[in-house]
Scaffold this motif. Structure first.
Motif, PDB file in Angstrom:
ATOM      1  N   THR A  33     -10.586  13.651  43.644  1.00  0.00           N
ATOM      2  CA  THR A  33     -11.550  12.781  42.953  1.00  0.00           C
ATOM      3  C   THR A  33     -11.101  11.322  43.015  1.00  0.00           C
ATOM      4  O   THR A  33     -11.920  10.421  43.175  1.00  0.00           O
ATOM      5  N   ARG A  34      -9.782  11.069  42.878  1.00  0.00           N
ATOM      6  CA  ARG A  34      -9.293   9.691  42.936  1.00  0.00           C
ATOM      7  C   ARG A  34      -9.497   9.104  44.334  1.00  0.00           C
ATOM      8  O   ARG A  34      -9.898   7.938  44.471  1.00  0.00           O
ATOM      9  N   LEU A  35      -9.213   9.912  45.341  1.00  0.00           N
ATOM     10  CA  LEU A  35      -9.451   9.437  46.709  1.00  0.00           C
ATOM     11  C   LEU A  35     -10.927   9.187  46.957  1.00  0.00           C
ATOM     12  O   LEU A  35     -11.311   8.196  47.592  1.00  0.00           O
ATOM     13  N   GLY A  36     -11.790  10.068  46.431  1.00  0.00           N
ATOM     14  CA  GLY A  36     -13.229   9.872  46.589  1.00  0.00           C
ATOM     15  C   GLY A  36     -13.691   8.589  45.947  1.00  0.00           C
ATOM     16  O   GLY A  36     -14.492   7.831  46.523  1.00  0.00           O
ATOM     17  N   ALA A  37     -13.165   8.287  44.747  1.00  0.00           N
ATOM     18  CA  ALA A  37     -13.557   7.049  44.054  1.00  0.00           C
ATOM     19  C   ALA A  37     -13.109   5.816  44.830  1.00  0.00           C
ATOM     20  O   ALA A  37     -13.864   4.848  44.987  1.00  0.00           O
ATOM     21  N   VAL A  38     -11.856   5.837  45.318  1.00  0.00           N
ATOM     22  CA  VAL A  38     -11.338   4.685  46.056  1.00  0.00           C
ATOM     23  C   VAL A  38     -12.131   4.448  47.334  1.00  0.00           C
ATOM     24  O   VAL A  38     -12.501   3.301  47.666  1.00  0.00           O
TER      25      VAL A  38
ATOM     26  N   HIS B  96     -13.979  13.727  50.492  1.00  0.00           N
ATOM     27  CA  HIS B  96     -13.065  13.950  49.374  1.00  0.00           C
ATOM     28  C   HIS B  96     -13.795  14.512  48.151  1.00  0.00           C
ATOM     29  O   HIS B  96     -13.250  15.389  47.455  1.00  0.00           O
ATOM     30  N   TRP B  97     -15.016  14.037  47.886  1.00  0.00           N
ATOM     31  CA  TRP B  97     -15.755  14.573  46.743  1.00  0.00           C
ATOM     32  C   TRP B  97     -16.125  16.033  46.978  1.00  0.00           C
ATOM     33  O   TRP B  97     -16.081  16.844  46.046  1.00  0.00           O
ATOM     34  N   ARG B  98     -16.453  16.401  48.204  1.00  0.00           N
ATOM     35  CA  ARG B  98     -16.742  17.797  48.512  1.00  0.00           C
ATOM     36  C   ARG B  98     -15.489  18.665  48.316  1.00  0.00           C
ATOM     37  O   ARG B  98     -15.558  19.773  47.783  1.00  0.00           O
ATOM     38  N   ALA B  99     -14.326  18.120  48.752  1.00  0.00           N
ATOM     39  CA  ALA B  99     -13.076  18.863  48.582  1.00  0.00           C
ATOM     40  C   ALA B  99     -12.752  19.020  47.089  1.00  0.00           C
ATOM     41  O   ALA B  99     -12.276  20.079  46.653  1.00  0.00           O
ATOM     42  N   ALA B 100     -13.019  17.967  46.315  1.00  0.00           N
ATOM     43  CA  ALA B 100     -12.782  18.056  44.868  1.00  0.00           C
ATOM     44  C   ALA B 100     -13.684  19.106  44.243  1.00  0.00           C
ATOM     45  O   ALA B 100     -13.243  19.916  43.408  1.00  0.00           O
ATOM     46  N   ALA B 101     -14.964  19.128  44.637  1.00  0.00           N
ATOM     47  CA  ALA B 101     -15.897  20.115  44.089  1.00  0.00           C
ATOM     48  C   ALA B 101     -15.440  21.534  44.409  1.00  0.00           C
ATOM     49  O   ALA B 101     -15.461  22.417  43.540  1.00  0.00           O
ATOM     50  N   ALA B 102     -14.986  21.729  45.644  1.00  0.00           N
ATOM     51  CA  ALA B 102     -14.505  23.060  46.024  1.00  0.00           C
ATOM     52  C   ALA B 102     -13.260  23.443  45.230  1.00  0.00           C
ATOM     53  O   ALA B 102     -13.107  24.598  44.804  1.00  0.00           O
ATOM     54  N   GLY B 103     -12.377  22.476  45.029  1.00  0.00           N
ATOM     55  CA  GLY B 103     -11.166  22.756  44.266  1.00  0.00           C
ATOM     56  C   GLY B 103     -11.475  23.135  42.838  1.00  0.00           C
ATOM     57  O   GLY B 103     -10.913  24.100  42.294  1.00  0.00           O
ATOM     58  N   TYR B 104     -12.371  22.412  42.189  1.00  0.00           N
ATOM     59  CA  TYR B 104     -12.731  22.734  40.805  1.00  0.00           C
ATOM     60  C   TYR B 104     -13.422  24.093  40.721  1.00  0.00           C
ATOM     61  O   TYR B 104     -13.226  24.841  39.760  1.00  0.00           O
ATOM     62  N   ARG B 105     -14.215  24.415  41.743  1.00  0.00           N
ATOM     63  CA  ARG B 105     -14.899  25.714  41.728  1.00  0.00           C
ATOM     64  C   ARG B 105     -13.880  26.851  41.818  1.00  0.00           C
ATOM     65  O   ARG B 105     -13.988  27.861  41.112  1.00  0.00           O
ATOM     66  N   ARG B 106     -12.860  26.698  42.691  1.00  0.00           N
ATOM     67  CA  ARG B 106     -11.828  27.732  42.802  1.00  0.00           C
ATOM     68  C   ARG B 106     -11.042  27.881  41.503  1.00  0.00           C
ATOM     69  O   ARG B 106     -10.601  28.972  41.146  1.00  0.00           O
ATOM     70  N   LEU B 107     -10.888  26.782  40.781  1.00  0.00           N
ATOM     71  CA  LEU B 107     -10.172  26.828  39.506  1.00  0.00           C
ATOM     72  C   LEU B 107     -11.027  27.379  38.370  1.00  0.00           C
ATOM     73  O   LEU B 107     -10.521  27.631  37.264  1.00  0.00           O
ATOM     74  N   GLY B 108     -12.343  27.544  38.615  1.00  0.00           N
ATOM     75  CA  GLY B 108     -13.236  28.002  37.552  1.00  0.00           C
ATOM     76  C   GLY B 108     -13.638  26.903  36.593  1.00  0.00           C
ATOM     77  O   GLY B 108     -14.138  27.182  35.500  1.00  0.00           O
TER      78      GLY B 108
ATOM     79  N   ALA C 164     -18.097  16.518  40.275  1.00  0.00           N
ATOM     80  CA  ALA C 164     -17.748  16.152  41.648  1.00  0.00           C
ATOM     81  C   ALA C 164     -18.988  16.174  42.547  1.00  0.00           C
ATOM     82  O   ALA C 164     -19.169  15.293  43.396  1.00  0.00           O
ATOM     83  N   LEU C 165     -19.860  17.181  42.372  1.00  0.00           N
ATOM     84  CA  LEU C 165     -21.103  17.215  43.147  1.00  0.00           C
ATOM     85  C   LEU C 165     -21.984  16.016  42.817  1.00  0.00           C
ATOM     86  O   LEU C 165     -22.633  15.433  43.694  1.00  0.00           O
ATOM     87  N   SER C 166     -21.996  15.633  41.534  1.00  0.00           N
ATOM     88  CA  SER C 166     -22.790  14.475  41.118  1.00  0.00           C
ATOM     89  C   SER C 166     -22.314  13.213  41.827  1.00  0.00           C
ATOM     90  O   SER C 166     -23.106  12.396  42.299  1.00  0.00           O
ATOM     91  N   GLU C 167     -20.974  13.030  41.912  1.00  0.00           N
ATOM     92  CA  GLU C 167     -20.443  11.857  42.600  1.00  0.00           C
ATOM     93  C   GLU C 167     -20.726  11.924  44.097  1.00  0.00           C
ATOM     94  O   GLU C 167     -20.979  10.895  44.743  1.00  0.00           O
ATOM     95  N   ALA C 168     -20.697  13.130  44.664  1.00  0.00           N
ATOM     96  CA  ALA C 168     -21.051  13.276  46.079  1.00  0.00           C
ATOM     97  C   ALA C 168     -22.494  12.848  46.315  1.00  0.00           C
ATOM     98  O   ALA C 168     -22.819  12.180  47.312  1.00  0.00           O
ATOM     99  N   ALA C 169     -23.387  13.211  45.376  1.00  0.00           N
ATOM    100  CA  ALA C 169     -24.790  12.806  45.491  1.00  0.00           C
ATOM    101  C   ALA C 169     -24.921  11.288  45.415  1.00  0.00           C
ATOM    102  O   ALA C 169     -25.723  10.675  46.130  1.00  0.00           O
ATOM    103  N   ARG C 170     -24.100  10.655  44.541  1.00  0.00           N
ATOM    104  CA  ARG C 170     -24.144   9.197  44.434  1.00  0.00           C
ATOM    105  C   ARG C 170     -23.734   8.548  45.770  1.00  0.00           C
ATOM    106  O   ARG C 170     -24.359   7.591  46.230  1.00  0.00           O
ATOM    107  N   VAL C 171     -22.686   9.099  46.407  1.00  0.00           N
ATOM    108  CA  VAL C 171     -22.227   8.553  47.691  1.00  0.00           C
ATOM    109  C   VAL C 171     -23.300   8.722  48.759  1.00  0.00           C
ATOM    110  O   VAL C 171     -23.548   7.807  49.565  1.00  0.00           O
ATOM    111  N   GLN C 172     -23.967   9.873  48.766  1.00  0.00           N
ATOM    112  CA  GLN C 172     -25.027  10.088  49.752  1.00  0.00           C
ATOM    113  C   GLN C 172     -26.153   9.081  49.554  1.00  0.00           C
ATOM    114  O   GLN C 172     -26.740   8.575  50.529  1.00  0.00           O
TER     115      GLN C 172
END
Length: 661
Positions: free
Chosen positions: A539-544, A557-569, A577-585
């Motif tokens: 998430t920090r890399l995605g923001a930067v 990076h935001w997609r990787a963060a979303a996947a990581g949070y999903r694996r963690l439950g 993270a998906l919301s921030e990915a949508a903002r970048v798109q």
């Protein structure tokens, strides 16, 4: 305070000095040099009470302040500028204590100039009195003087404060014989003085009229009702040295050996202050015996009671106590006494923190096993003890580090003090004290070559610098912490430092360096399979990368963060993270993809049952639909967001009402 025992021992009545008091009060009204030239006085009127230690300088200053206090409705503020042993107090430390009394928040780690400026600003609008007790020189006192002509400064010093303009000095010698005899009578009673007035005059003459010496002489006579005043005068003539030294040596020699040892060891107490616990640990006796002995010392004029069971050795006696300590006690015994005092202080601080823990916790069970004298009954009692002993505890930590031979105990003491201050006041309120304590830990770590402790201290100091906006200072500390962590082969310290360096560069707007350091931290987390940290760093890399306008990298990076949070439950984290990915798109000019990603984020927020996040995402979705030219759908999503927020408010009102019932 210096010479405080003169006013505190025996009766607290003030004796003599009426001529000096009258002159000082007249000096408050006297026209200054600036007024004579037609200019308004730029700063407070400064009065100086100068004299030798033991001459009653502070007692006179306090009597003056009491007599004019009604003219200064905004209060009296005091600070001591010399340690009891004679070492100058850094102006920055004095400023910190004044800011605390003034109720002004101190930025942790602020420089001396910033602290003194805050003091002057706080006093600038007040009709107040500032007492600068035992000032060393003008350079130490001048930065604290208020820039306000309606304030009054009363300084106490050995001699003139050359360099401060228009100072009104009052130089003290001994008391006049009549007043000195009255002070002596307050301890001995009138009968022994009345039956031999010439002996009383001879005695106060042997004391040089110094209140400090007269108080000691009166205490000596009070403890020996069978001894005549003439006999004491004869004994004093047989001693060598100045009047104060002769009176002290006589008082010290007259004490039983255990009591004399306790008195000498008070020179080791921080700020010259000791309660029964401190005296007990220093002398290796019981707490009850120490309490009784301290009360006896107060009656003899050897210490002053400051309240809450604490006693203070007068500043003019501490050098004499140290001299006797060096002459009569072996260095190994003195070092053992210091170690006992530090160990007792550590145990009290551990008890002070443990009482804040829940009932049944390991800390409370350990607390129950301590001796009753080391336990606090309630958190409130512990908090009062910590607040009243705070200056002495901080001084104890400084002394332990300066000693250099007790570093293990010093580190334990500082760690216990940090935990106690945080437990009772919170990290934010304790931050100014914590900054100084972490610097002490850093001193010990550098002296001993302890790289892990050095890294921890640098990280803590960097955090405090970052919190107060000193980002460049924080960056330097974080980089030094990274180097220390590598020397200690400590993955936690190095990872934490790399992430903090990245955060500092991000705060400074250097996106490239921020991304580089976040990338280094991520590589370490990936190597150790630390999944929660990996997701956070993505998430920090995605923001930067978003700030830098590198939208492709940011989206990855935001997609990787979303996947990581999903694996963690972590469903809310996944949705954000998906919301921030949508903002970048959307920033990248891909509104249709942004719409689909935002809809996916809304669904995950719904599954997470995070109503506020779902409502926020619905509003973002509505904005995207507006930009795509579908206002009808946008209105539907805004209405859905309003319903979600309304239901959230209703649920909160119901919960609040139930709590009140």
């Amino acid at each position: 305070m210096t010479d405080q025992a003169v006013a505190a021992a025996g009766s607290r009545q003030f004796y003599g000095r009426q001529r000096e008091l009258k002159a000082l009060r007249a000096d408050i009204e006297r026209t200054g040099l600036d007024t004579l030239t037609g200019r308004k006085e730029p700063r407070a009127r400064v009065l100086l009470v100068a004299g030798r230690p033991g001459s009653g300088r502070t007692a006179l200053a306090e009597e003056l302040i009491a007599s004019v206090a009604s003219r200064y409705p905004d209060g009296v503020y005091r600070t001591r500028l010399t340690e009891p042993g004679g070492e100058p107090v850094p102006t920055a430390r004095a400023a910190r204590e004044l800011l605390r009394d003034l109720g002004v928040a101190e930025p942790p780690g602020a420089a001396e100039d910033e602290l003194t400026e805050l003091v002057r600003a706080a006093l600038g609008g007040r009709r107040a009195v500032l007492l600068l007790d035992d000032a060393v020189d003008a350079e130490q006192a001048e930065p604290l003087l208020p820039d306000h002509p309606d304030a009054l400064v009363v300084a106490v010093a050995r001699g003139p404060l050359t360099g401060i303009p228009d100072v009104r000095p009052c130089t003290l010698g001994g008391l006049d014989p009549k007043s000195a005899i009255e002070l002596l009578t307050s301890s001995t009673g009138s009968v022994r003085i009345t039956v031999d007035p010439q002996a009383a005059e001879a005695l106060v003459e042997e004391c040089g009229g110094l209140p400090g010496a007269v108080v000691l002489a009166g205490g000596w006579l009070a403890g020996r009702p069978e001894t005549s005043v003439a006999d004491l005068a004869k004994r004093l003539r047989g001693q060598n040295g100045d009047p104060l030294t002769r009176a002290f040596l006589l008082a010290h020699q007259a004490l039983p050996q255990p009591a004399a040892r306790i008195l000498r060891y008070l020179a080791l107490a921080p700020l010259g202050r000791a309660d029964a616990h401190t005296a007990s640990a220093l002398a290796g006796c019981s707490v009850q015996a120490a309490a009784t002995t301290l009360a006896d010392f107060a009656r003899l004029g050897l210490v002053a009671e400051t309240g809450d069971g604490e006693y203070e050795a007068p500043g003019h006696l501490v050098p004499l106590l140290r001299a006797q300590l060096e002459e009569r006690d072996r260095p190994a015994e003195v070092q053992l006494a210091r170690a006992r005092m530090l160990e007792r202080t550590v145990r009290l601080l551990q008890s002070c923190r443990a009482v804040t823990e829940p009932e049944g916790s390991p800390a409370r069970r350990k607390l129950a096993g301590l001796p009753r004298a080391l336990r606090f009954a309630t958190p409130e009692e512990a908090a009062r003890w910590l607040a009243s002993r705070r200056p002495a505890l901080l001084a104890c930590a400084r002394m332990a580090v300066a000693d250099g031979e007790l570093d293990t105990l010093a580190r334990r003491l500082i760690a216990s003090l940090v935990r106690a201050l945080t437990a009772h006041g919170g990290a934010e309120a304790a931050a100014p004290d914590l900054y100084g304590l972490h610097r002490l830990v850093l001193d010990v770590a550098e002296r001993r070559g302890l790289h892990r402790e050095r890294a921890a201290a640098l990280l803590n100091l960097g955090d405090l610098d970052a919190r107060t906006g000193r980002t460049k200072d924080a960056l330097l500390r974080y980089r030094l912490a990274w180097e220390a962590g590598r020397q200690a082969n400590d993955p936690y310290a190095t990872g934490r430092a790399m992430e903090s360096v990245g955060g500092s560069y991000q705060e400074l707007g250097d996106w490239q360096r921020a991304g580089d350091w976040y990338g280094r931290a991520l590589a370490q987390r990936l190597a150790h399979d630390e999944r929660a940290d990996q997701a956070r760093l993505y998430t920090r890399l995605g923001a930067v990368q978003t700030y830098a306008g590198r939208y492709g990298e940011a989206l990855r990076h935001w997609r990787a963060a979303a996947a990581g949070y999903r694996r963690l439950g972590d469903l809310p984290g996944h949705a954000r993270a998906l919301s921030e990915a949508a903002r970048v798109q959307e920033y990248a000019g891909r509104p249709e993809e942004s719409l689909r990603t935002c809809e996916e984020a809304v669904e995950w927020a719904r599954r997470a049952r995070d109503t506020r996040l779902q409502a926020a995402l619905q509003l973002r979705l509505a904005d995207t639909l507006d930009r795509l030219g579908d206002p009808a759908a946008a209105r539907l999503h805004r209405a859905a967001a309003d319903r979600l927020l309304e239901s959230e408010r209703s649920a909160y009102e119901i919960r609040s009402g139930s709590a009140e019932d």
